[in-house]
Motif scaffolding. Structure first.
Motif, PDB file in Angstrom:
ATOM      1  N   PRO A  90      -6.349  -1.077  -3.237  1.00  0.00           N
ATOM      2  CA  PRO A  90      -5.420  -2.045  -2.643  1.00  0.00           C
ATOM      3  C   PRO A  90      -4.788  -1.503  -1.360  1.00  0.00           C
ATOM      4  O   PRO A  90      -4.397  -0.336  -1.302  1.00  0.00           O
ATOM      5  N   VAL A  91      -4.740  -2.373  -0.357  1.00  0.00           N
ATOM      6  CA  VAL A  91      -4.141  -2.018   0.936  1.00  0.00           C
ATOM      7  C   VAL A  91      -3.085  -3.068   1.247  1.00  0.00           C
ATOM      8  O   VAL A  91      -3.396  -4.273   1.249  1.00  0.00           O
ATOM      9  N   VAL A  92      -1.856  -2.644   1.475  1.00  0.00           N
ATOM     10  CA  VAL A  92      -0.797  -3.609   1.774  1.00  0.00           C
ATOM     11  C   VAL A  92      -0.304  -3.393   3.206  1.00  0.00           C
ATOM     12  O   VAL A  92       0.105  -2.296   3.580  1.00  0.00           O
ATOM     13  N   VAL A 115      -8.449  -7.782   6.027  1.00  0.00           N
ATOM     14  CA  VAL A 115      -9.004  -6.646   5.271  1.00  0.00           C
ATOM     15  C   VAL A 115      -7.927  -5.961   4.419  1.00  0.00           C
ATOM     16  O   VAL A 115      -8.153  -4.889   3.870  1.00  0.00           O
ATOM     17  N   CYS A 116      -6.754  -6.597   4.347  1.00  0.00           N
ATOM     18  CA  CYS A 116      -5.694  -6.094   3.470  1.00  0.00           C
ATOM     19  C   CYS A 116      -5.619  -6.972   2.223  1.00  0.00           C
ATOM     20  O   CYS A 116      -6.053  -8.117   2.220  1.00  0.00           O
ATOM     21  N   THR A 117      -5.044  -6.408   1.172  1.00  0.00           N
ATOM     22  CA  THR A 117      -4.937  -7.123  -0.097  1.00  0.00           C
ATOM     23  C   THR A 117      -3.690  -8.003  -0.114  1.00  0.00           C
ATOM     24  O   THR A 117      -3.662  -9.043  -0.757  1.00  0.00           O
ATOM     25  N   ALA A 118      -2.648  -7.557   0.558  1.00  0.00           N
ATOM     26  CA  ALA A 118      -1.385  -8.303   0.583  1.00  0.00           C
ATOM     27  C   ALA A 118      -0.614  -7.930   1.846  1.00  0.00           C
ATOM     28  O   ALA A 118      -0.954  -6.948   2.520  1.00  0.00           O
ATOM     29  N   ARG A 119       0.406  -8.752   2.133  1.00  0.00           N
ATOM     30  CA  ARG A 119       1.287  -8.493   3.293  1.00  0.00           C
ATOM     31  C   ARG A 119       2.718  -8.577   2.832  1.00  0.00           C
ATOM     32  O   ARG A 119       3.063  -9.511   2.096  1.00  0.00           O
ATOM     33  N   CYS A 120       3.569  -7.645   3.271  1.00  0.00           N
ATOM     34  CA  CYS A 120       5.000  -7.687   2.970  1.00  0.00           C
ATOM     35  C   CYS A 120       5.730  -7.491   4.288  1.00  0.00           C
ATOM     36  O   CYS A 120       5.497  -6.483   4.970  1.00  0.00           O
ATOM     37  N   PHE A 121       6.580  -8.422   4.665  1.00  0.00           N
ATOM     38  CA  PHE A 121       7.258  -8.282   5.950  1.00  0.00           C
ATOM     39  C   PHE A 121       8.603  -8.999   5.945  1.00  0.00           C
ATOM     40  O   PHE A 121       8.872  -9.849   5.080  1.00  0.00           O
ATOM     41  N   GLY A 122       9.448  -8.580   6.895  1.00  0.00           N
ATOM     42  CA  GLY A 122      10.716  -9.286   7.115  1.00  0.00           C
ATOM     43  C   GLY A 122      11.847  -8.838   6.219  1.00  0.00           C
ATOM     44  O   GLY A 122      12.925  -9.428   6.259  1.00  0.00           O
ATOM     45  N   LYS A 123      11.660  -7.799   5.441  1.00  0.00           N
ATOM     46  CA  LYS A 123      12.711  -7.364   4.513  1.00  0.00           C
ATOM     47  C   LYS A 123      13.221  -5.962   4.818  1.00  0.00           C
ATOM     48  O   LYS A 123      13.779  -5.297   3.940  1.00  0.00           O
ATOM     49  N   GLY A 124      12.994  -5.475   6.034  1.00  0.00           N
ATOM     50  CA  GLY A 124      13.440  -4.125   6.362  1.00  0.00           C
ATOM     51  C   GLY A 124      12.777  -3.104   5.438  1.00  0.00           C
ATOM     52  O   GLY A 124      11.599  -3.243   5.092  1.00  0.00           O
ATOM     53  N   PHE A 125      13.546  -2.094   5.012  1.00  0.00           N
ATOM     54  CA  PHE A 125      12.977  -1.046   4.147  1.00  0.00           C
ATOM     55  C   PHE A 125      12.390  -1.656   2.866  1.00  0.00           C
ATOM     56  O   PHE A 125      11.425  -1.130   2.307  1.00  0.00           O
ATOM     57  N   ASP A 126      12.986  -2.742   2.385  1.00  0.00           N
ATOM     58  CA  ASP A 126      12.500  -3.342   1.133  1.00  0.00           C
ATOM     59  C   ASP A 126      11.072  -3.890   1.248  1.00  0.00           C
ATOM     60  O   ASP A 126      10.413  -4.123   0.227  1.00  0.00           O
ATOM     61  N   SER A 127      10.579  -4.095   2.479  1.00  0.00           N
ATOM     62  CA  SER A 127       9.172  -4.495   2.629  1.00  0.00           C
ATOM     63  C   SER A 127       8.274  -3.415   2.017  1.00  0.00           C
ATOM     64  O   SER A 127       7.239  -3.708   1.404  1.00  0.00           O
ATOM     65  N   TYR A 128       8.666  -2.154   2.203  1.00  0.00           N
ATOM     66  CA  TYR A 128       7.878  -1.033   1.642  1.00  0.00           C
ATOM     67  C   TYR A 128       7.988  -1.023   0.117  1.00  0.00           C
ATOM     68  O   TYR A 128       7.024  -0.699  -0.581  1.00  0.00           O
ATOM     69  N   LYS A 129       9.174  -1.342  -0.384  1.00  0.00           N
ATOM     70  CA  LYS A 129       9.367  -1.380  -1.835  1.00  0.00           C
ATOM     71  C   LYS A 129       8.446  -2.432  -2.453  1.00  0.00           C
ATOM     72  O   LYS A 129       7.755  -2.170  -3.451  1.00  0.00           O
ATOM     73  N   ALA A 133       5.705  -3.555  -1.238  1.00  0.00           N
ATOM     74  CA  ALA A 133       4.307  -3.110  -1.089  1.00  0.00           C
ATOM     75  C   ALA A 133       3.943  -2.101  -2.176  1.00  0.00           C
ATOM     76  O   ALA A 133       2.873  -2.177  -2.792  1.00  0.00           O
ATOM     77  N   LEU A 134       4.848  -1.152  -2.421  1.00  0.00           N
ATOM     78  CA  LEU A 134       4.577  -0.143  -3.452  1.00  0.00           C
ATOM     79  C   LEU A 134       4.520  -0.780  -4.838  1.00  0.00           C
ATOM     80  O   LEU A 134       3.673  -0.423  -5.669  1.00  0.00           O
ATOM     81  N   LEU A 135       5.392  -1.753  -5.070  1.00  0.00           N
ATOM     82  CA  LEU A 135       5.375  -2.476  -6.358  1.00  0.00           C
ATOM     83  C   LEU A 135       4.061  -3.213  -6.530  1.00  0.00           C
ATOM     84  O   LEU A 135       3.482  -3.239  -7.617  1.00  0.00           O
ATOM     85  N   PHE A 136       3.588  -3.819  -5.429  1.00  0.00           N
ATOM     86  CA  PHE A 136       2.313  -4.545  -5.484  1.00  0.00           C
ATOM     87  C   PHE A 136       1.199  -3.593  -5.904  1.00  0.00           C
ATOM     88  O   PHE A 136       0.388  -3.912  -6.788  1.00  0.00           O
ATOM     89  N   ILE A 137       1.162  -2.415  -5.279  1.00  0.00           N
ATOM     90  CA  ILE A 137       0.100  -1.453  -5.595  1.00  0.00           C
ATOM     91  C   ILE A 137       0.233  -0.962  -7.038  1.00  0.00           C
ATOM     92  O   ILE A 137      -0.750  -0.834  -7.766  1.00  0.00           O
ATOM     93  N   LYS A 138       1.479  -0.721  -7.424  1.00  0.00           N
ATOM     94  CA  LYS A 138       1.734  -0.257  -8.793  1.00  0.00           C
ATOM     95  C   LYS A 138       1.163  -1.261  -9.815  1.00  0.00           C
ATOM     96  O   LYS A 138       0.595  -0.879 -10.844  1.00  0.00           O
ATOM     97  N   ASN A 139       1.304  -2.541  -9.503  1.00  0.00           N
ATOM     98  CA  ASN A 139       0.892  -3.585 -10.459  1.00  0.00           C
ATOM     99  C   ASN A 139      -0.543  -4.071 -10.242  1.00  0.00           C
ATOM    100  O   ASN A 139      -1.032  -4.890 -11.010  1.00  0.00           O
TER     101      ASN A 139
END
Ligand code: DQA
Length: 145
Positions: free
Chosen positions: A95-97, A119-133, A135-141
């Motif tokens: 998975p690539v976010v 070529v990415c699995t998902a996109r997370c944007f517009g939430k500042g640092f929480d965009s990374y959170k 993304a990591l949750l997506f990969i975790k699940n």
């Protein structure tokens, strides 16, 4: 679970660059945030930053050979035009976010285009640092593609 986080050009300037858009926290704060939440999620994370397209391509190849479980990538401005990074991401099967701190869909028109999105699995944007959170949750699940 092992995840690499790659941050692209100018992200090392967080806290100094356009604080109205990106906030006033520094890049070191972002790294600490990613490391803390990864630890909480049981993710072994490697956080990297480069201002150079080829170095980012090399890290994506390294990730392929070293069998990571996922990649979180904020390619910065390369998101909008780097076919070299797109081609490198297309090699991966984990998975690539795609991540952005800002809301790229509500800024200048050129930021609405992502050449890596397909070529990415998902996109997370517009939430500042929480965009990374997110993304990591997506990969975790995520199931392996
Ligand atoms: C960014 C958005 C990009 O358009 C910009 O070039 C960046 C940062 C973000 O995190 O919001 O460098 O990826």
């Amino acid at each position: 679970m092992r995840v690499m986080v790659i941050n692209g050009p100018n992200l090392n300037m967080l806290g100094y660059r356009e604080p109205a858009v990106y906030g006033d926290r520094k890049y070191t704060d972002l790294c600490a945030f990613i490391e803390t939440i990864s630890c909480d999620m049981g993710i072994d994370v490697l956080v990297r930053q480069s201002n150079h397209e080829g170095e980012i391509v090399d890290w994506i190849h390294e990730l392929y050979f070293e069998h990571y479980d996922g990649l979180v990538i904020n390619a910065g401005a390369y998101t909008h035009y780097s076919y070299a990074i797109r081609d490198a991401l297309a090699i991966l099967s984990c998975p690539v976010v795609e991540v952005h701190l800002s809301d790229v869909m509500n800024r200048e028109d050129f930021r609405k285009i992502s050449v890596i999105e397909e070529v990415c699995t998902a996109r997370c944007f517009g939430k500042g640092f929480d965009s990374y959170k997110d993304a990591l949750l997506f990969i975790k699940n995520a199931e392996v593609k």
